[in-house]
Design an enzyme around this catalytic site. Structure first.
Site, mmCIF file in Angstrom:
data_model
loop_
_atom_site.group_PDB
_atom_site.id
_atom_site.type_symbol
_atom_site.label_atom_id
_atom_site.label_comp_id
_atom_site.label_asym_id
_atom_site.label_seq_id
_atom_site.Cartn_x
_atom_site.Cartn_y
_atom_site.Cartn_z
ATOM 1 N N CYS A 75 0.867 -1.184 0.000
ATOM 2 C CA CYS A 75 0.000 0.000 0.000
ATOM 3 C C CYS A 75 0.903 1.232 0.000
ATOM 4 O O CYS A 75 1.628 1.453 0.977
ATOM 5 C CB CYS A 75 -0.913 -0.001 1.226
ATOM 6 S SG CYS A 75 -1.943 1.477 1.346
ATOM 7 N N HIS A 161 -2.393 -4.687 -10.552
ATOM 8 C CA HIS A 161 -3.066 -3.503 -11.094
ATOM 9 C C HIS A 161 -3.349 -3.692 -12.579
ATOM 10 O O HIS A 161 -2.481 -4.167 -13.323
ATOM 11 C CB HIS A 161 -2.183 -2.260 -10.925
ATOM 12 C CG HIS A 161 -2.101 -1.772 -9.515
ATOM 13 N ND1 HIS A 161 -2.936 -0.804 -9.008
ATOM 14 C CD2 HIS A 161 -1.300 -2.152 -8.488
ATOM 15 C CE1 HIS A 161 -2.636 -0.581 -7.736
ATOM 16 N NE2 HIS A 161 -1.655 -1.395 -7.393
ATOM 17 N N GLU A 210 -10.230 0.299 -6.174
ATOM 18 C CA GLU A 210 -9.306 -0.571 -5.443
ATOM 19 C C GLU A 210 -9.924 -1.927 -5.085
ATOM 20 O O GLU A 210 -11.082 -2.004 -4.631
ATOM 21 C CB GLU A 210 -8.852 0.104 -4.137
ATOM 22 C CG GLU A 210 -7.832 1.189 -4.327
ATOM 23 C CD GLU A 210 -7.063 1.493 -3.050
ATOM 24 O OE1 GLU A 210 -6.830 0.552 -2.249
ATOM 25 O OE2 GLU A 210 -6.702 2.661 -2.850
ATOM 26 N N CYS A 219 -4.603 6.299 -4.687
ATOM 27 C CA CYS A 219 -4.010 4.967 -4.576
ATOM 28 C C CYS A 219 -2.538 5.088 -4.973
ATOM 29 O O CYS A 219 -2.234 5.387 -6.122
ATOM 30 C CB CYS A 219 -4.739 3.985 -5.493
ATOM 31 S SG CYS A 219 -4.086 2.305 -5.406
ATOM 32 N N GLY A 222 -1.373 2.373 -7.210
ATOM 33 C CA GLY A 222 -2.091 2.601 -8.476
ATOM 34 C C GLY A 222 -1.435 3.689 -9.304
ATOM 35 O O GLY A 222 -1.320 3.577 -10.528
#
Ligand SMILES: N[C@H](CCC[C@H](N)C(=O)O)C(=O)O
Length: 276
Positions: A75, A161, A210, A219, A222
């Protein structure tokens, strides 16, 4: 039992952070879901645990749980909050912090301007390691979704992703495509889905649906994945400003063998405790 927590966010992607140094934490997915519940719990996108180091030559271990209760590998916005947290709590006075995660070791750097720079590691492009079902690595893949053929970039920053280039971000089909890809057979561990509008070779706008949460205000992984995909497609330069609904990040990816660097803020909002 009562547990102290700190509520934090990185550009509006929000977290409940627990110090698992002084209070070993063994919580169930149901308890994580309760913590993340915005009506019956505290409310957050992810729960972060700050633990003693487990990997060699690291200062801490960092575990991440989505609001749906599942543990995940990485994260990015949480990593910046992790750095802010361990400094604010006096758990370290190092400016450069090495942190073990399920996806390996990341390095956090407290910058003089109160921002945090994170070495997010080298992106994973090999389909089997993402994981994604494909014969070989490519900059773009054709994926059938609900009778439509989508052109997707697929990249892992430790977590999977998919990245779709769109002309108009405001009308991007986040819920429709984001939800459909969670059950897609080519994404065996589901997937975070980014919708990227190219503003220039140095700037994009991005929205992310997400995995385990739905659309968030930002994100970090991301943003990294979108820049990696944009560069592999020949659309972006080495350093890109990524504008998300919650704010912007600077992402740098010099070349394919290099790690991705992310630069941005982290904020503490309030302290509290919860009975679990
Ligand atoms: N939803 C992600 C984890 C959180 C990533 C995001 N909050 C970030 O800042 O990178 C996943 O299931 O892989």
């Amino acid at each position: 039992m009562k547990y102290a927590f700190t509520k934090m966010h990185g550009l509006g992607n929000d977290f409940v952070v627990f110090d698992a140094f002084s209070q070993p934490l063994e919580l169930t997915p149901e308890q994580f879901r309760h913590i993340g519940d915005r009506n019956f719990g505290i409310g957050c996108d992810q729960i972060l645990l700050v633990e003693p180091p487990t990997l060699p030559d690291t200062d801490f271990n960092y575990r991440i749980f989505n609001a749906d209760g599942d543990e995940v590998e990485q994260c990015g916005n949480g990593a910046r909050c992790f750095a802010r947290y361990v400094h604010d709590k006096g758990l370290t006075d190092k400016r450069e912090i090495r942190v073990g995660t399920k996806a390996g070791v990341i390095t956090l750097l407290m910058e003089a301007d109160d921002m945090i720079r994170v070495n997010m590691g080298v992106p994973v492009l090999e389909p089997g390691q993402i994981p994604f079902v494909a014969d070989q690595a490519a900059a773009e893949y054709q994926v059938e979704v609900q009778g439509e053929t989508l052109t997707l970039g697929v990249v892992s920053m430790g977590n999977p992703h998919a990245v779709m280039v769109v002309d108009n971000l405001e009308h991007a089909p986040l819920e429709q495509i984001g939800s459909a890809l969670q059950q897609h057979p080519r994404f065996p561990q589901r997937v975070n889905v980014g919708f990227m509008q190219i503003l220039s070779a140095d700037a994009i706008a991005l929205r992310v649906f997400e995995r385990g949460v739905g659309e968030t205000l930002a994100c970090g992984t991301g943003a990294c994945a979108a820049v990696v995909s944009g560069r592999l497609r020949g659309l972006l330069n080495k350093t890109v400003k990524v504008s998300l609904p919650g704010g912007s990040l600077m992402i740098e990816w010099p070349d394919e063998q290099a790690p991705v660097l992310m630069y941005g803020p982290a904020a503490s909002v309030f302290e509290g405790s919860i009975e679990l």
